[in-house]
Design a protein around this motif. Structure first.
Motif, short mmCIF file in Angstrom:
data_model
loop_
_atom_site.label_atom_id
_atom_site.label_comp_id
_atom_site.label_asym_id
_atom_site.label_seq_id
_atom_site.Cartn_x
_atom_site.Cartn_y
_atom_site.Cartn_z
N THR A 173 9.01 30.08 47.37
CA THR A 173 9.97 29.69 48.40
C THR A 173 11.26 29.21 47.74
O THR A 173 11.24 28.21 47.00
CB THR A 173 9.41 28.55 49.28
N PRO A 174 12.36 29.92 47.93
CA PRO A 174 13.63 29.51 47.31
C PRO A 174 14.08 28.14 47.81
O PRO A 174 13.89 27.80 48.98
CB PRO A 174 14.60 30.61 47.75
N ILE A 175 14.67 27.38 46.93
CA ILE A 175 15.21 26.07 47.29
C ILE A 175 16.68 26.19 47.67
O ILE A 175 17.14 25.55 48.61
CB ILE A 175 15.03 25.07 46.13
N PHE A 176 17.40 27.05 46.95
CA PHE A 176 18.83 27.23 47.21
C PHE A 176 19.05 28.63 47.79
O PHE A 176 19.17 29.61 47.06
CB PHE A 176 19.63 27.05 45.92
N PRO A 222 19.29 18.11 43.62
CA PRO A 222 18.35 17.25 44.36
C PRO A 222 17.83 16.09 43.52
O PRO A 222 17.73 16.19 42.29
CB PRO A 222 17.21 18.22 44.72
N GLU A 223 17.51 15.01 44.18
CA GLU A 223 16.97 13.84 43.50
C GLU A 223 15.63 14.20 42.84
O GLU A 223 14.79 14.86 43.44
CB GLU A 223 16.77 12.70 44.49
N ASN A 226 16.37 17.46 37.22
CA ASN A 226 17.41 17.32 36.20
C ASN A 226 18.24 18.60 36.12
O ASN A 226 17.95 19.60 36.78
CB ASN A 226 16.82 16.95 34.83
N GLU A 227 19.25 18.59 35.27
CA GLU A 227 20.19 19.71 35.20
C GLU A 227 19.53 21.00 34.72
O GLU A 227 19.84 22.10 35.21
CB GLU A 227 21.37 19.34 34.28
N MET A 228 18.63 20.88 33.74
CA MET A 228 17.92 22.07 33.26
C MET A 228 17.06 22.68 34.35
O MET A 228 17.07 23.90 34.57
CB MET A 228 17.06 21.71 32.05
N GLN A 229 16.31 21.84 35.05
CA GLN A 229 15.47 22.32 36.14
C GLN A 229 16.32 22.96 37.24
O GLN A 229 15.93 23.96 37.85
CB GLN A 229 14.64 21.18 36.71
N VAL A 234 17.87 27.68 40.27
CA VAL A 234 18.89 28.56 40.83
C VAL A 234 18.68 29.99 40.35
O VAL A 234 18.78 30.95 41.14
CB VAL A 234 20.30 28.06 40.44
N SER A 235 18.36 30.16 39.09
CA SER A 235 18.11 31.50 38.55
C SER A 235 16.91 32.15 39.22
O SER A 235 16.95 33.32 39.59
CB SER A 235 17.88 31.43 37.03
#
Length: 246
Positions: A173-176, A222-223, A226-229, A234-235
């Motif tokens: 399920t995509p988040i973005f 999202p809370e 982190n930036e890597m996640q 997104v990818s």
């Protein structure tokens, strides 16, 4: 370390190390030892059943002929049937591939098999060994003519180090949902930044890329993520959404 890039079905390039001379020799010795063991036990079986005496040694001749045929064609048949691997290659985790990184064709397997005569017979193994040792892609003569080489099946580029990686979960399920606002070039750039991070451990690259992507998509990270996640998510979302839009 020489490598070959192999494209996955999701157009992800993964680097695989080229197998060296030592691995080739070890795989050959494993295969040869297997034939010696089979031949030894066959002789014992013939001796126990006294077939040698019954047929005036004809059984031994037949055994040698069958053994010879199997030995001669072993590599060709195994590579065609098992995607470039014999038992020895399988145990050593190496296999034959085309130089473009794809699966070798039957014709390529055949050519490299034919040139075993030049590599390992006419020159008492020296020509093949020298060729592997000095060639850029660790190729024997048969590989050079066929356009193949041997790679280690364990990739140099780990899949967890790749941002642009395949999504195999059908229930994903995509988040973005707006990840499709990005382009292939954007995702490739994310992939390059992540791969560079795992080489240099420069965290600023990740922070800067995450900030640019979140601003472009108009979203906040999202809370708890982190930036890597965020970049990897997104990818994954982009790959999942674009693959189902085709």
């Amino acid at each position: 370390m020489e490598t070959i890039k192999i494209n996955t079905s999701q157009h992800v390039e993964i680097d695989y190390p080229v197998a060296g001379l030592g691995e080739r020799v070890a795989a050959y010795l494993i295969d040869f030892a297997m034939f010696l063991v089979i031949y030894f036990f066959a002789l014992i079986a013939f001796a126990i059943t006294e077939l040698e005496n019954r047929f005036n040694n004809s059984a031994t001749v037949i055994l040698i002929i069958v053994f010879g045929i199997c030995y001669v064609f072993y590599d060709l048949l195994c590579e065609v049937a098992f995607n470039g691997q014999s038992l020895g290659k399988k145990l050593l985790k190496i296999k034959v591939v085309s130089l473009d990184g794809g699966r070798a064709s039957i014709g390529q397997y055949f050519i490299r098999w034919v040139f075993r005569i030049a590599d390992f017979t006419l020159t008492a193994n020296l020509l093949g060994f020298i060729s592997v040792a000095v060639s850029e892609k660790k190729q024997r003569i048969g590989d050079i003519v066929a356009g193949t080489t041997l790679i280690r099946t364990v990739p140099a580029t780990k899949i967890e180090h790749i941002a642009f990686h395949p999504v195999e979960d059908e229930d994903y399920t995509p988040i973005f949902d707006n990840a499709m606002m990005l382009s292939d070039h954007d995702i490739e750039l994310i992939h390059e930044v992540v791969r560079t991070y795992y080489t240099t451990y420069n965290t600023q690259l990740i922070y800067q890329m995450a900030a640019k992507v979140s601003a472009h998509l108009g979203v906040n990270i999202p809370e708890g993520m982190n930036e890597m996640q965020f970049l990897k998510t997104v990818s994954s979302d982009y790959i999942y959404l674009t693959s189902r839009a085709v």
